[in-house]
Motif scaffolding. Structure first.
Motif, PDB file in Angstrom:
ATOM      1  N   VAL A  40      42.256  31.696 -12.017  1.00 23.03           N
ATOM      2  CA  VAL A  40      43.356  31.007 -12.681  1.00 23.03           C
ATOM      3  C   VAL A  40      44.520  30.812 -11.715  1.00 23.03           C
ATOM      4  O   VAL A  40      45.151  29.759 -11.685  1.00 23.03           O
ATOM      5  CB  VAL A  40      43.820  31.799 -13.915  1.00 23.03           C
ATOM      6  CG1 VAL A  40      45.051  31.151 -14.553  1.00 23.03           C
ATOM      7  CG2 VAL A  40      42.697  31.913 -14.933  1.00 23.03           C
ATOM      8  N   ARG A  41      44.793  31.843 -10.913  1.00 28.75           N
ATOM      9  CA  ARG A  41      45.868  31.758  -9.927  1.00 28.75           C
ATOM     10  C   ARG A  41      45.533  32.668  -8.757  1.00 28.75           C
ATOM     11  O   ARG A  41      44.957  33.742  -8.940  1.00 28.75           O
ATOM     12  CB  ARG A  41      47.213  32.164 -10.533  1.00 28.75           C
ATOM     13  CG  ARG A  41      48.392  32.025  -9.568  1.00 28.75           C
ATOM     14  CD  ARG A  41      49.687  32.593 -10.139  1.00 28.75           C
ATOM     15  NE  ARG A  41      50.142  31.888 -11.330  1.00 28.75           N
ATOM     16  CZ  ARG A  41      51.252  32.203 -11.997  1.00 28.75           C
ATOM     17  NH1 ARG A  41      52.013  33.205 -11.592  1.00 28.75           N
ATOM     18  NH2 ARG A  41      51.591  31.522 -13.070  1.00 28.75           N
ATOM     19  N   VAL A  42      45.912  32.229  -7.554  1.00 29.01           N
ATOM     20  CA  VAL A  42      45.777  33.051  -6.344  1.00 29.01           C
ATOM     21  C   VAL A  42      47.103  32.970  -5.590  1.00 29.01           C
ATOM     22  O   VAL A  42      47.569  31.880  -5.249  1.00 29.01           O
ATOM     23  CB  VAL A  42      44.627  32.556  -5.437  1.00 29.01           C
ATOM     24  CG1 VAL A  42      44.545  33.431  -4.182  1.00 29.01           C
ATOM     25  CG2 VAL A  42      43.299  32.566  -6.178  1.00 29.01           C
ATOM     26  N   GLU A  43      47.707  34.122  -5.356  1.00 28.18           N
ATOM     27  CA  GLU A  43      48.977  34.179  -4.654  1.00 28.18           C
ATOM     28  C   GLU A  43      48.814  35.021  -3.394  1.00 28.18           C
ATOM     29  O   GLU A  43      48.335  36.155  -3.450  1.00 28.18           O
ATOM     30  CB  GLU A  43      50.058  34.791  -5.546  1.00 28.18           C
ATOM     31  CG  GLU A  43      51.404  34.959  -4.863  1.00 28.18           C
ATOM     32  CD  GLU A  43      52.466  35.535  -5.788  1.00 28.18           C
ATOM     33  OE1 GLU A  43      53.357  36.241  -5.297  1.00 28.18           O
ATOM     34  OE2 GLU A  43      52.372  35.269  -7.010  1.00 28.18           O
ATOM     35  N   GLN A  44      49.203  34.466  -2.230  1.00 29.76           N
ATOM     36  CA  GLN A  44      49.098  35.177  -0.959  1.00 29.76           C
ATOM     37  C   GLN A  44      50.478  35.244  -0.311  1.00 29.76           C
ATOM     38  O   GLN A  44      51.217  34.254  -0.292  1.00 29.76           O
ATOM     39  CB  GLN A  44      48.114  34.462  -0.034  1.00 29.76           C
ATOM     40  CG  GLN A  44      46.707  34.355  -0.611  1.00 29.76           C
ATOM     41  CD  GLN A  44      45.724  33.711   0.352  1.00 29.76           C
ATOM     42  OE1 GLN A  44      45.413  34.262   1.414  1.00 29.76           O
ATOM     43  NE2 GLN A  44      45.220  32.547  -0.018  1.00 29.76           N
ATOM     44  N   VAL A  64      41.855  36.316 -12.607  1.00 30.15           N
ATOM     45  CA  VAL A  64      40.564  35.759 -12.993  1.00 30.15           C
ATOM     46  C   VAL A  64      40.476  35.740 -14.514  1.00 30.15           C
ATOM     47  O   VAL A  64      40.683  36.768 -15.167  1.00 30.15           O
ATOM     48  CB  VAL A  64      39.406  36.581 -12.404  1.00 30.15           C
ATOM     49  CG1 VAL A  64      38.055  36.026 -12.872  1.00 30.15           C
ATOM     50  CG2 VAL A  64      39.470  36.567 -10.877  1.00 30.15           C
ATOM     51  N   GLY A  65      40.177  34.573 -15.072  1.00 32.60           N
ATOM     52  CA  GLY A  65      40.166  34.410 -16.517  1.00 32.60           C
ATOM     53  C   GLY A  65      38.770  34.387 -17.113  1.00 32.60           C
ATOM     54  O   GLY A  65      37.790  34.799 -16.471  1.00 32.60           O
ATOM     55  N   PRO A  66      38.638  33.913 -18.343  1.00 36.71           N
ATOM     56  CA  PRO A  66      37.336  33.815 -19.007  1.00 36.71           C
ATOM     57  C   PRO A  66      36.345  33.013 -18.166  1.00 36.71           C
ATOM     58  O   PRO A  66      36.721  32.056 -17.477  1.00 36.71           O
ATOM     59  CB  PRO A  66      37.668  33.084 -20.317  1.00 36.71           C
ATOM     60  CG  PRO A  66      39.094  33.434 -20.587  1.00 36.71           C
ATOM     61  CD  PRO A  66      39.743  33.484 -19.234  1.00 36.71           C
ATOM     62  N   THR A  96      43.585  37.417 -18.520  1.00 37.03           N
ATOM     63  CA  THR A  96      43.042  37.510 -17.168  1.00 37.03           C
ATOM     64  C   THR A  96      42.924  38.961 -16.721  1.00 37.03           C
ATOM     65  O   THR A  96      43.583  39.856 -17.250  1.00 37.03           O
ATOM     66  CB  THR A  96      43.943  36.783 -16.140  1.00 37.03           C
ATOM     67  OG1 THR A  96      45.187  37.486 -16.003  1.00 37.03           O
ATOM     68  CG2 THR A  96      44.205  35.345 -16.539  1.00 37.03           C
ATOM     69  N   HIS A  97      42.079  39.156 -15.710  1.00 32.56           N
ATOM     70  CA  HIS A  97      42.096  40.372 -14.906  1.00 32.56           C
ATOM     71  C   HIS A  97      42.945  40.062 -13.676  1.00 32.56           C
ATOM     72  O   HIS A  97      42.732  39.045 -13.008  1.00 32.56           O
ATOM     73  CB  HIS A  97      40.685  40.764 -14.455  1.00 32.56           C
ATOM     74  CG  HIS A  97      39.792  41.218 -15.557  1.00 32.56           C
ATOM     75  ND1 HIS A  97      40.048  42.342 -16.317  1.00 32.56           N
ATOM     76  CD2 HIS A  97      38.621  40.701 -16.024  1.00 32.56           C
ATOM     77  CE1 HIS A  97      39.083  42.507 -17.204  1.00 32.56           C
ATOM     78  NE2 HIS A  97      38.219  41.535 -17.057  1.00 32.56           N
ATOM     79  N   LEU A 146      48.237  35.283 -18.731  1.00 29.44           N
ATOM     80  CA  LEU A 146      48.933  34.405 -17.801  1.00 29.44           C
ATOM     81  C   LEU A 146      48.886  32.978 -18.343  1.00 29.44           C
ATOM     82  O   LEU A 146      47.819  32.393 -18.478  1.00 29.44           O
ATOM     83  CB  LEU A 146      48.268  34.473 -16.424  1.00 29.44           C
ATOM     84  CG  LEU A 146      48.924  33.689 -15.297  1.00 29.44           C
ATOM     85  CD1 LEU A 146      50.280  34.297 -14.941  1.00 29.44           C
ATOM     86  CD2 LEU A 146      48.020  33.667 -14.067  1.00 29.44           C
ATOM     87  N   ASP A 147      50.057  32.414 -18.662  1.00 28.68           N
ATOM     88  CA  ASP A 147      50.136  31.063 -19.233  1.00 28.68           C
ATOM     89  C   ASP A 147      49.234  30.921 -20.449  1.00 28.68           C
ATOM     90  O   ASP A 147      48.553  29.903 -20.640  1.00 28.68           O
ATOM     91  CB  ASP A 147      49.755  30.016 -18.179  1.00 28.68           C
ATOM     92  CG  ASP A 147      50.675  30.041 -16.965  1.00 28.68           C
ATOM     93  OD1 ASP A 147      51.866  30.366 -17.142  1.00 28.68           O
ATOM     94  OD2 ASP A 147      50.198  29.746 -15.855  1.00 28.68           O
TER      95      ASP A 147
END
Length: 243
Positions: A208-212, A201-203, A160-161, A155-156
């Motif tokens: 890294v990002r949360v989308e709801q 979730v990254g290193p 990530t997971h 992602l970008d």
């Protein structure tokens, strides 16, 4: 004697260069850790790692009922508390431990007490505003959700997971301190809305990002909120605006 010393040093430098040791090598990129087993582990780990960081850059989008609001800024964890600076729709807000400040369109700054309502958030106070953008608070709001899918995704440019989650609106409402937000969540639950979330979730186990997303009974998107986090531990300074 002097010429032989110079010759020896030159030979040593050439030998080191040939061996690849003449120039320092960059540190390896942080590795992506193992995936979380369930939502409890995901929320606990990602929130704890976020809490440990000194600062973070954030950006957020909140689209509801055809209107989209964007904001961005910096969050700093200081000894006196969480300090915040953000810009939303032409309004600048600075939140310190004991007060807040706001201005619109580059005008004069106005001082606010922590209990006053936020100019950019009708349902939040100055003291509550950090929770709106703090990555640890954003992740903790998903406690009790159910992970239904996992995947790995770049992602970008960041490995990530990706976790797809079903959110229990009633549980989320019970964990929300803001009474207005709690009422909104309960109303959505009673109306049969469906809530989902995707967390990247990254290193370092950092979000890294949360989308709801809130979806109506007719399967249309009612609200979509996205938080992005980057530049962890950057040199951030948040201070009272100059008079």
């Amino acid at each position: 004697m002097r010429r032989s010393v110079v010759t020896s040093v030159s030979a040593l430098v050439l030998a080191l260069a040939a061996a690849g040791c003449a120039e320092p090598r960059g540190l390896p990129a942080p590795a992506l850790g193992p995936a979380a087993e369930d939502s409890a582990a995901l929320v606990a780990t990602a929130a704890a790692r976020a809490d440990e960081q000194r600062s973070v850059r954030f950006a957020a989008e909140n689209a509801v009922a055809g209107r989209e609001v964007r904001l961005d800024g910096d969050l700093l964890r200081a000894p006196e508390g969480r300090l915040l600076s953000l810009t939303e729709d032409g309004t600048d807000v600075v939140v310190l431990a004991d007060a807040g400040y706001s201005r619109t369109a580059g005008g004069t700054w106005t001082r606010h007490d922590p209990g006053e309502r936020v100019p950019v958030r009708a349902d939040a106070t100055i003291g509550d505003l950090p929770d709106e953008v703090d990555p640890a608070a954003v992740v903790r709001s998903l406690a009790g959700a159910l992970v239904v899918a996992r995947a790995e995704e770049v992602l970008d440019g960041v490995p990530t997971h990706r976790y797809t989650m079903l959110v229990d609106l009633r549980v989320q409402a019970e964990r929300t301190a803001d009474s207005t937000r709690r009422a909104q969540l309960l109303a959505a639950d009673e109306s049969g809305f469906t809530a989902t979330a995707v967390v990247w979730v990254g290193p370092g186990d950092l979000p890294v990002r949360v989308e709801q997303v809130l979806t109506t009974l007719e399967d249309t998107t009612f609200q979509r909120v996205v938080h992005r986090f980057s530049n962890w531990n950057a040199d951030v300074r948040v201070a009272a605006p100059a008079p």
